[in-house]
Design a protein around this motif. Sequence first.
Motif, PDB file in Angstrom:
ATOM      1  N   GLY A 164      44.388  82.941   9.032  1.00  0.00           N
ATOM      2  CA  GLY A 164      43.388  82.134   9.725  1.00  0.00           C
ATOM      3  C   GLY A 164      41.970  82.647   9.699  1.00  0.00           C
ATOM      4  O   GLY A 164      41.108  82.115  10.409  1.00  0.00           O
ATOM      5  N   PHE A 165      41.682  83.660   8.878  1.00  0.00           N
ATOM      6  CA  PHE A 165      40.330  84.194   8.787  1.00  0.00           C
ATOM      7  C   PHE A 165      39.511  83.458   7.721  1.00  0.00           C
ATOM      8  O   PHE A 165      40.042  83.063   6.681  1.00  0.00           O
ATOM      9  CB  PHE A 165      40.351  85.676   8.388  1.00  0.00           C
ATOM     10  N   ASP A 166      38.217  83.304   7.986  1.00  0.00           N
ATOM     11  CA  ASP A 166      37.249  83.035   6.924  1.00  0.00           C
ATOM     12  C   ASP A 166      36.870  84.384   6.333  1.00  0.00           C
ATOM     13  O   ASP A 166      36.498  85.303   7.083  1.00  0.00           O
ATOM     14  CB  ASP A 166      35.996  82.346   7.475  1.00  0.00           C
TER      15      ASP A 166
ATOM     16  N   ARG B 225      27.824  89.399  12.670  1.00  0.00           N
ATOM     17  CA  ARG B 225      28.367  88.036  12.608  1.00  0.00           C
ATOM     18  C   ARG B 225      29.837  88.018  12.189  1.00  0.00           C
ATOM     19  O   ARG B 225      30.500  86.988  12.292  1.00  0.00           O
ATOM     20  CB  ARG B 225      27.535  87.170  11.667  1.00  0.00           C
ATOM     21  N   PHE B 226      30.347  89.161  11.732  1.00  0.00           N
ATOM     22  CA  PHE B 226      31.746  89.256  11.346  1.00  0.00           C
ATOM     23  C   PHE B 226      32.590  89.762  12.522  1.00  0.00           C
ATOM     24  O   PHE B 226      32.143  90.597  13.297  1.00  0.00           O
ATOM     25  CB  PHE B 226      31.921  90.200  10.155  1.00  0.00           C
ATOM     26  N   ASP B 227      33.810  89.250  12.602  1.00  0.00           N
ATOM     27  CA  ASP B 227      34.750  89.733  13.604  1.00  0.00           C
ATOM     28  C   ASP B 227      35.526  90.954  13.111  1.00  0.00           C
ATOM     29  O   ASP B 227      36.074  91.706  13.910  1.00  0.00           O
ATOM     30  CB  ASP B 227      35.742  88.627  13.978  1.00  0.00           C
TER      31      ASP B 227
ATOM     32  N   MET C  37      38.962  79.227  17.735  1.00  0.00           N
ATOM     33  CA  MET C  37      37.821  79.466  16.858  1.00  0.00           C
ATOM     34  C   MET C  37      38.228  80.385  15.710  1.00  0.00           C
ATOM     35  O   MET C  37      38.856  81.423  15.918  1.00  0.00           O
ATOM     36  CB  MET C  37      36.666  80.107  17.648  1.00  0.00           C
ATOM     37  N   THR C  38      37.882  80.001  14.490  1.00  0.00           N
ATOM     38  CA  THR C  38      38.225  80.789  13.314  1.00  0.00           C
ATOM     39  C   THR C  38      37.459  82.102  13.309  1.00  0.00           C
ATOM     40  O   THR C  38      36.258  82.142  13.574  1.00  0.00           O
ATOM     41  CB  THR C  38      37.893  80.011  12.025  1.00  0.00           C
ATOM     42  N   LYS C  39      38.149  83.196  12.990  1.00  0.00           N
ATOM     43  CA  LYS C  39      37.507  84.495  12.908  1.00  0.00           C
ATOM     44  C   LYS C  39      37.043  84.770  11.479  1.00  0.00           C
ATOM     45  O   LYS C  39      37.592  84.233  10.519  1.00  0.00           O
ATOM     46  CB  LYS C  39      38.461  85.591  13.388  1.00  0.00           C
ATOM     47  N   SER C  40      36.033  85.607  11.368  1.00  0.00           N
ATOM     48  CA  SER C  40      35.445  85.899  10.062  1.00  0.00           C
ATOM     49  C   SER C  40      35.667  87.358   9.700  1.00  0.00           C
ATOM     50  O   SER C  40      35.636  88.241  10.564  1.00  0.00           O
ATOM     51  CB  SER C  40      33.942  85.593  10.079  1.00  0.00           C
TER      52      SER C  40
ATOM     53  N   LEU D 146      44.304  91.226  -0.260  1.00  0.00           N
ATOM     54  CA  LEU D 146      44.085  91.264   1.182  1.00  0.00           C
ATOM     55  C   LEU D 146      43.342  90.021   1.660  1.00  0.00           C
ATOM     56  O   LEU D 146      43.647  89.489   2.737  1.00  0.00           O
ATOM     57  CB  LEU D 146      43.315  92.518   1.567  1.00  0.00           C
ATOM     58  N   ALA D 147      42.375  89.551   0.873  1.00  0.00           N
ATOM     59  CA  ALA D 147      41.645  88.344   1.258  1.00  0.00           C
ATOM     60  C   ALA D 147      42.599  87.165   1.392  1.00  0.00           C
ATOM     61  O   ALA D 147      42.491  86.360   2.328  1.00  0.00           O
ATOM     62  CB  ALA D 147      40.556  88.041   0.233  1.00  0.00           C
TER      63      ALA D 147
END
Length: 214
Positions: A32-34, A51-53, A1-4, A24-25
């Motif tokens: 692999g982050f959104d 909602r963010f990891d 699952m993609t992390k945010s 950094l983005a």
Amino acid sequence: MTKSALIFWGGWDGHEPEACTQRLAAMLREDGFDVETHQGTEILTSTDLTRFDLIVPMMTQVQVAPEGLKALIAAVAAGTGLGGFHGGMGDTFRAEPYYQYMTGGQWVAHPGNFIDYRVNVTGGDDPIMAGIEDFDYHSEQYYLHVDPAIEVLATTTFDGAHDPWIKGVVMPVFWKKHYGAARVFYSALGHNAAELDHPQMQTILRRGLAWAAR
């Protein structure tokens, strides 16, 4: 699952918050982050931060409304990871001790401004530091007030050339800690966007942020 991940940015221009955010983005997306980026602190109250990891502050010397700070601290305590570097995280909300309690430290000085110094790895058994040996660095050598509960991953020693009374002081450079259900990672390195391409600094930062993410 993609992390945010959320990066909120602004504050003092000397730390190049917009350029650092963009760099950094891109790194986080490669890992692999959104990623969402937002200027200012309004995002802290305009969305559900849980909602963010991972949340990355990229602001220096900023004031925050009480409800924004409360929302950030609550999200981290509930399990959203927190990570960042230099003044973007270590001097974000200078007047807020509860923020500092969460992050594990606060910038107070950089004697000599931009100087050459050595970073000494102390957490070589930690996966974040795996394969990293002591290295030289040119930037501000941060003097910080730090939480004794942090887990120090690397240090630097002040030689007293600029402020003789701190000769021999050993200061954390990278650390990790827990806050509530969350993981927190900090790097004192990273004054501007160009420093994010320093090989050791970038490797440690990427690993540290990945570790901090829920």
